[in-house]
Design an enzyme around this catalytic site. Structure first.
Site, short mmCIF file in Angstrom:
data_model
loop_
_atom_site.label_atom_id
_atom_site.label_comp_id
_atom_site.label_asym_id
_atom_site.label_seq_id
_atom_site.Cartn_x
_atom_site.Cartn_y
_atom_site.Cartn_z
N LEU A 61 0.91 -1.11 0.04
CA LEU A 61 0.07 0.05 0.11
C LEU A 61 0.90 1.13 -0.08
O LEU A 61 2.03 1.24 0.48
CB LEU A 61 -0.93 -0.13 1.11
N CYS A 62 0.32 2.32 -0.53
CA CYS A 62 1.01 3.71 -0.50
C CYS A 62 1.04 4.18 0.55
O CYS A 62 -0.01 4.48 0.92
CB CYS A 62 0.25 4.41 -1.64
N ILE A 63 2.25 4.65 1.36
CA ILE A 63 2.29 5.18 2.39
C ILE A 63 1.52 6.83 2.31
O ILE A 63 0.91 7.10 3.40
CB ILE A 63 3.55 5.06 3.17
#
Lengths: 88, 117, 118, 117, 118, 88
Positions: free
Chosen positions: B77-79
């Site tokens: 997932l994109c932080i």
């Protein structure tokens, strides 16, 4: 080689005018999810449509004669045989 | 055999898109292709929440992710997207917190990137 | 008692829009307000018969829509034009919904204290 | 003087709608009206997350909610919507977890219900 | 090096769509891929000059768009028709973007390995 | 008494045809947020529009002569003077 255009909502969700002009003669249009409900209206974009069979069946949609039902194997294969795909 | 990356852009309340992503990913593997990652971006990051609580007649989302994880697909997932949206990045289930660059490199090496939304 | 109208415009499996609208409708009925529900645009497809979301692993919320009458929710309306757009007739619907032309929809809206678009 | 209820339907990543809701609510109070509740529904429930992490040049969302809370507006969220979407309902900041019925009763008594999305 | 196209279709303050697209564009530039960004529909409004989101408390991400050239992102395109729709000319834009007609947009798409719609 | 119709996105986000038919002569149309960008196109729905002043200014939008800029006080007052409001 051509582009695979994937739609998941009824056509009223999109800006038809721009799409009509962006989709080319030899491109492929694939309807998945709720897009299957408006297979008739998608003819303005392309005269031959693919519909994801599982999604159409769950919605009690009969696939029109000029269109083609496909399974996930063909869905995967189509992404590979197209130069690029766009999920609209 | 081809290399895929898949990205998911909609929230976990979109069950229909979730089941489609699952079937597409498993079909890729069954056909002998590899899925290098499934990446959560935009509202998709909420899929990593550990607090999704669904009735038994709902899509078993947690099981789907478990299956994809067991089959060896890297779930990321994109932080940046997560922090802005209020996902607890210290508790992201089977998902690895990653920068956008990490995903972009995988996408650049892949044969196909397919978005689900 | 006030008149509340729930307005649905989203397609059946677009996020949880129709299900959120169903919950809202049932709650206002439960607290005995005069609730109405209008389906317009692709939302009319949520009333199409013989759909089978379980085959995709999805919850069949259409069953709950069918039980609205049990909960005394009787004011279910559909946009006449939208039925036409999707080739549906009144008989293809899972519940007894009243088709309204645009003028009747405007009148319905005018009769409300609150209109919620979900 | 009138009684309002307001509902918020979009995720915290929609900063523009959030600032508008804030200004509308404070204007109601300044005009001598009451705002009986602000209710989070649909993707709006994510506003109650305690993990929203924004840079200093972003809309100060946490401060806006703090201000509304201090001015005595009851901040509520829909538990059913929250559970399906993965919000941790044990840590909801200034928001009270409520059933839809609780909100519907407030909405029925209010003069005006305005949605923000 | 592959050709990647980021496609933007959302209006400037609709959620974080344009900002997500900006991040994606910058990252692909940073890892030295051949990145292009096409603005179409209401997304062209993100390039309109003299906007001042700070007055609403919102981040001014237009400043970051202006710096794209510094990061060697030179392939910025706008839909010619969409500019017309919103009464914008090339000179009203905050960066040097190339207007494309529909045919040129189709050709741009055909030249890509990946197209991402954000 | 009439209805207040609130729009927050450019008109291409909506189904114009249905809206044209649902909005009545004496209704009020208020544009907020990104809807302000398309004040010209909203004339198909109503020949007199309100725009939320703060939102229009932040977007560098000049309000057309036939339209009216309003502040939040008037926004609140309009919700009270209308029989009902719809956020589209």
């Amino acid at each position: 080689m051509s582009t695979l255009h994937i739609f998941s909502k009824p056509i009223s969700y999109y800006d038809n005018e721009r799409l009509v002009n962006l989709i080319q003669q030899n491109d492929t249009v694939l309807l998945v999810g709720d897009a299957c409900y408006s297979q008739k209206l998608y003819f303005q974009l392309c005269d031959k449509l693919l519909l994801l069979s599982d999604d159409a069946k769950a919605r009690n949609i009969e696939i029109m004669q000029q269109n083609t039902a496909i399974d996930y194997e063909i869905f995967v294969a189509k992404t590979l045989s197209s130069s690029q795909s766009i999920t609209w | 055999m081809a290399r895929f990356v898949l990205s998911l852009h909609c929230a976990p309340s979109d069950h229909d898109t979730t089941q489609r992503l699952f079937k597409f990913a498993t079909t890729c593997l069954e056909q002998g292709h590899s899925v290098d990652t499934i990446f959560l971006y935009q509202q998709g990051v909420y899929h990593a929440s550990e607090d999704i609580n669904l009735a038994t007649d709902e899509l078993a989302i947690a099981n789907l992710w478990q299956t994809l994880h067991q089959r060896g697909i890297k779930l990321m997932l994109c932080i940046t997207a997560a922090e802005k949206r209020g996902l607890n990045i210290a508790a992201t289930n089977l998902f690895t917190v990653a920068g956008l660059a990490e995903f972009a490199m995988l996408a650049s090496e892949a044969d196909k990137w397919v978005q689900f939304k | 008692m006030i008149n509340v109208l729930v307005l649905s415009q989203h397609s059946p499996f677009d996020d949880m829009h129709i299900r959120d609208a169903l919950d809202m409708t049932l709650i206002f009925a439960a607290i005995e307000q005069n609730i109405s529900w209008l389906f317009t645009g692709p939302a009319v497809l949520a009333l199409k018969e013989n759909q089978n979301p379980e085959s995709l692993g999805l919850k069949n919320y259409f069953k709950s829509i069918k039980t609205l009458e049990i909960y005394d929710v009787e004011n279910i309306y559909v946009c006449e034009k939208s039925l036409l757009d999707y080739n549906l007739s009144k008989n293809d619907l899972i519940i007894n919904a009243k088709p309204l032309n645009f003028k009747a929809q405007s009148q319905l809206i005018s009769a409300q204290q609150q209109v919620v678009n979900l």
